[in-house]
Design an enzyme around this catalytic site. Structure first.
Site, PDB file in Angstrom:
ATOM      1  N   GLY A  73      66.197  19.515  18.483  1.00 24.23           N
ATOM      2  CA  GLY A  73      65.540  18.309  17.958  1.00 24.23           C
ATOM      3  C   GLY A  73      66.377  17.084  18.283  1.00 24.23           C
ATOM      4  O   GLY A  73      67.096  17.043  19.288  1.00 24.23           O
ATOM      5  N   ARG A  81      68.844  15.102   0.405  1.00 22.81           N
ATOM      6  CA  ARG A  81      69.286  16.206   1.272  1.00 22.81           C
ATOM      7  C   ARG A  81      69.046  17.548   0.570  1.00 22.81           C
ATOM      8  O   ARG A  81      68.756  18.547   1.216  1.00 22.81           O
ATOM      9  CB  ARG A  81      70.769  16.035   1.613  1.00 22.81           C
ATOM     10  N   ASP A  90      66.037  26.596  20.926  1.00 22.68           N
ATOM     11  CA  ASP A  90      65.092  26.195  19.868  1.00 22.68           C
ATOM     12  C   ASP A  90      64.013  27.266  19.759  1.00 22.68           C
ATOM     13  O   ASP A  90      63.730  27.987  20.729  1.00 22.68           O
ATOM     14  CB  ASP A  90      64.448  24.840  20.175  1.00 22.68           C
ATOM     15  N   ASN A 129      71.503  19.918   7.001  1.00 20.38           N
ATOM     16  CA  ASN A 129      71.632  19.554   5.586  1.00 20.38           C
ATOM     17  C   ASN A 129      70.930  20.527   4.659  1.00 20.38           C
ATOM     18  O   ASN A 129      70.003  21.217   5.100  1.00 20.38           O
ATOM     19  CB  ASN A 129      71.022  18.147   5.378  1.00 20.38           C
ATOM     20  N   HIS A 161      78.789  15.469   1.383  1.00 21.00           N
ATOM     21  CA  HIS A 161      77.952  14.570   2.187  1.00 21.00           C
ATOM     22  C   HIS A 161      76.766  14.166   1.333  1.00 21.00           C
ATOM     23  O   HIS A 161      75.710  14.769   1.389  1.00 21.00           O
ATOM     24  CB  HIS A 161      77.501  15.307   3.449  1.00 21.00           C
TER      25      HIS A 161
HETATM   26  P1  A3D Z   1      64.703  17.784  14.124  1.00 22.71           P
HETATM   27  O1  A3D Z   1      64.568  16.720  15.143  1.00 22.71           O
HETATM   28  O2  A3D Z   1      63.542  18.132  13.276  1.00 22.71           O
HETATM   29  O3  A3D Z   1      65.234  19.102  14.899  1.00 22.71           O
HETATM   30  C1  A3D Z   1      65.419  20.313  14.273  1.00 22.71           C
HETATM   31  C2  A3D Z   1      65.057  21.385  15.299  1.00 22.71           C
HETATM   32  O4  A3D Z   1      65.445  22.665  14.768  1.00 22.71           O
HETATM   33  C3  A3D Z   1      63.577  21.470  15.633  1.00 22.71           C
HETATM   34  O5  A3D Z   1      63.380  21.277  17.032  1.00 22.71           O
HETATM   35  C4  A3D Z   1      63.180  22.889  15.217  1.00 22.71           C
HETATM   36  O6  A3D Z   1      62.198  23.484  16.049  1.00 22.71           O
HETATM   37  C5  A3D Z   1      64.523  23.597  15.328  1.00 22.71           C
HETATM   38  N1  A3D Z   1      64.613  24.870  14.606  1.00 22.71           N
HETATM   39  C6  A3D Z   1      64.122  25.216  13.389  1.00 22.71           C
HETATM   40  N2  A3D Z   1      64.434  26.490  13.099  1.00 22.71           N
HETATM   41  C7  A3D Z   1      65.144  26.971  14.142  1.00 22.71           C
HETATM   42  C8  A3D Z   1      65.772  28.215  14.433  1.00 22.71           C
HETATM   43  N3  A3D Z   1      65.731  29.230  13.573  1.00 22.71           N
HETATM   44  N4  A3D Z   1      66.419  28.346  15.614  1.00 22.71           N
HETATM   45  C9  A3D Z   1      66.477  27.326  16.506  1.00 22.71           C
HETATM   46  N5  A3D Z   1      65.907  26.120  16.273  1.00 22.71           N
HETATM   47  C10 A3D Z   1      65.268  25.939  15.115  1.00 22.71           C
HETATM   48  O7  A3D Z   1      65.891  17.428  13.116  1.00 22.71           O
HETATM   49  P2  A3D Z   1      67.241  16.614  13.448  1.00 22.71           P
HETATM   50  O8  A3D Z   1      67.769  17.080  14.737  1.00 22.71           O
HETATM   51  O9  A3D Z   1      67.008  15.177  13.209  1.00 22.71           O
HETATM   52  O10 A3D Z   1      68.185  17.143  12.250  1.00 22.71           O
HETATM   53  C11 A3D Z   1      68.601  18.477  12.236  1.00 22.71           C
HETATM   54  C12 A3D Z   1      69.341  18.774  10.939  1.00 22.71           C
HETATM   55  O11 A3D Z   1      70.564  18.020  10.917  1.00 22.71           O
HETATM   56  C13 A3D Z   1      68.599  18.382   9.665  1.00 22.71           C
HETATM   57  O12 A3D Z   1      68.803  19.353   8.655  1.00 22.71           O
HETATM   58  C14 A3D Z   1      69.257  17.066   9.270  1.00 22.71           C
HETATM   59  O13 A3D Z   1      69.145  16.802   7.887  1.00 22.71           O
HETATM   60  C15 A3D Z   1      70.674  17.344   9.675  1.00 22.71           C
HETATM   61  N6  A3D Z   1      71.518  16.184   9.859  1.00 22.71           N
HETATM   62  C16 A3D Z   1      72.731  16.199   9.274  1.00 22.71           C
HETATM   63  C17 A3D Z   1      73.580  15.121   9.414  1.00 22.71           C
HETATM   64  C18 A3D Z   1      74.924  15.138   8.755  1.00 22.71           C
HETATM   65  O14 A3D Z   1      75.640  14.151   8.808  1.00 22.71           O
HETATM   66  C19 A3D Z   1      75.376  16.314   8.056  1.00 22.71           C
HETATM   67  C20 A3D Z   1      73.182  13.998  10.152  1.00 22.71           C
HETATM   68  C21 A3D Z   1      71.923  14.041  10.766  1.00 22.71           C
HETATM   69  C22 A3D Z   1      71.092  15.139  10.613  1.00 22.71           C
END
Ligand code: A3D
Length: 315
Positions: A12, A89, A34, A121, A176
């Site tokens: 993602g 979160r 993914d 998160n 966080h």
């Molecule tokens: P997003 O763009 O929705 O991407 C997540 C991806 O994970 C999607 O493409 C899904 O298809 C894929 N996915 C779901 N389940 C699986 C699996 N079992 N195996 C492989 N891929 C899978 O989200 P994002 O990239 O914006 O964020 C991802 C995560 O990071 C979220 O939980 C956010 O809250 C977190 N995050 C944390 C921080 C911190 O500072 C800790 C900052 C930004 C985002």
């Protein structure tokens, strides 16, 4: 030149940006995984076509096949749901636990020597879960949040004072979330205490904006959360490990007595090198900072108990 293999799970916003940065910086041959058919493959193909322009030599490939984890030096986990406006979160807990638990087990099976860096998160709880389900030693499981929270703080101060962002140093520890712990006493601008440059009221405002930094971006984007600075931050950690830099960075780590805390995952300064977390660095904290870290740790401990209950009721 042979590059180390780094796998990013979740293609993602954060995962894809992370994969591209790893390649751009020449840090690794990258595999992007993914569950959505075509997503990782398409993004990896696109990234690999930027190589002639950007001049990097590492490979970027995408797949749905978790067997591609084999041989990874580092596995970065960004799989899971991101926040939408109005969500905390913690609202992501049950859904993301159902993703991170099996992912951590699979990493342990297929890449048993890897260092695991979690981004999903709610961060501190997902690190605790990944540690438990992977069975890895605590040196090889950590979470990215402190580098990002510190970067937000440094960026806000630099913008306010019109100084280069790198002139501002400062660290944010703790969980966080709302109870993150900026080490106010050690924030410096060109080596001088920030308190000589900003009145207390204004600094308080910047600290609050840092705590709300993620939500501010979620409210603007309306669909999804921050990803450029999160990706830069996790790549900074990966680089310290891959290049064996022994760099001290804030990261979520399992504590075993450090800072007087035990049995909890929380943001603390750690020294990162080839083995992962080489040591937790115990900085001298003020009484207020120590109390704030304890309060933050208590919130994470409660969360770990809640997570266990959520998982037990799902069985
Ligand atoms: P997003 O763009 O929705 O991407 C997540 C991806 O994970 C999607 O493409 C899904 O298809 C894929 N996915 C779901 N389940 C699986 C699996 N079992 N195996 C492989 N891929 C899978 O989200 P994002 O990239 O914006 O964020 C991802 C995560 O990071 C979220 O939980 C956010 O809250 C977190 N995050 C944390 C921080 C911190 O500072 C800790 C900052 C930004 C985002």
């Amino acid at each position: 030149m042979t590059l180390p293999h780094v796998t990013v799970i979740g293609a993602g916003q954060v995962g894809a940006t992370t994969a591209h940065l790893l390649a751009l910086k020449g840090l690794a041959d990258v595999t992007l995984i993914d569950v959505v058919e075509g997503l990782a493959q398409g993004k990896a193909l696109d990234m690999s076509q930027s190589a002639p322009v950007e001049g990097f030599g590492g490979s970027v490939r995408g797949t749905t096949d978790v067997a591609a984890l084999a041989g990874s030096r580092i596995v970065i986990v960004t799989a899971g749901l991101a926040r939408k406006p109005g969500m905390s979160r913690e609202d992501l807990l049950a859904a993301n636990a159902n993703i991170i638990g099996p992912v951590a087990e699979r990493v342990a099976k297929t890449a048993p020597e890897a260092v695991l860096i979690v981004v999903t998160n709610p961060l501190d709880l997902m690190v605790a879960l990944a540690l438990q389900r992977s069975g890895f030693p605590r040196q090889r499981v950590m979470g990215m949040a402190g580098v990002l929270d510190s970067a937000r703080l440094r960026a806000f101060i630099a913008q306010r004072l019109s100084v280069p962002p790198t002139a501002v140093q400062g660290m944010v520890l703790g969980s966080h979330g709302d109870l993150m712990v900026p080490l106010t006493s050690s924030i410096t601008v060109h080596g001088e205490p920030v308190t000589t440059r900003l009145p207390p009221g204004e600094l308080e405002g910047i600290l609050q904006r840092t705590k709300d930094g993620g939500a501010e971006i979620v409210a603007l984007l309306k669909q999804g959360s921050a990803f450029y600075a999160p990706a830069s931050s996790v790549v900074e950690m990966a680089g310290a490990i891959l290049r064996d830099r022994h760099a001290v960075l804030p990261a979520c780590a399992w504590l075993d007595g450090e800072y007087g805390l035990r049995g909890v995952c929380i943001g603390v300064p750690v020294q990162l090198g080839a083995a992962g977390i080489e040591r937790v660095v115990e900085l001298p904290l003020t009484t207020e900072e120590r109390a704030a870290l304890a309060a933050s740790a208590k919130q994470v401990s409660d969360g770990i108990r809640n997570l266990a209950a959520v998982q037990a009721s799902a069985k």
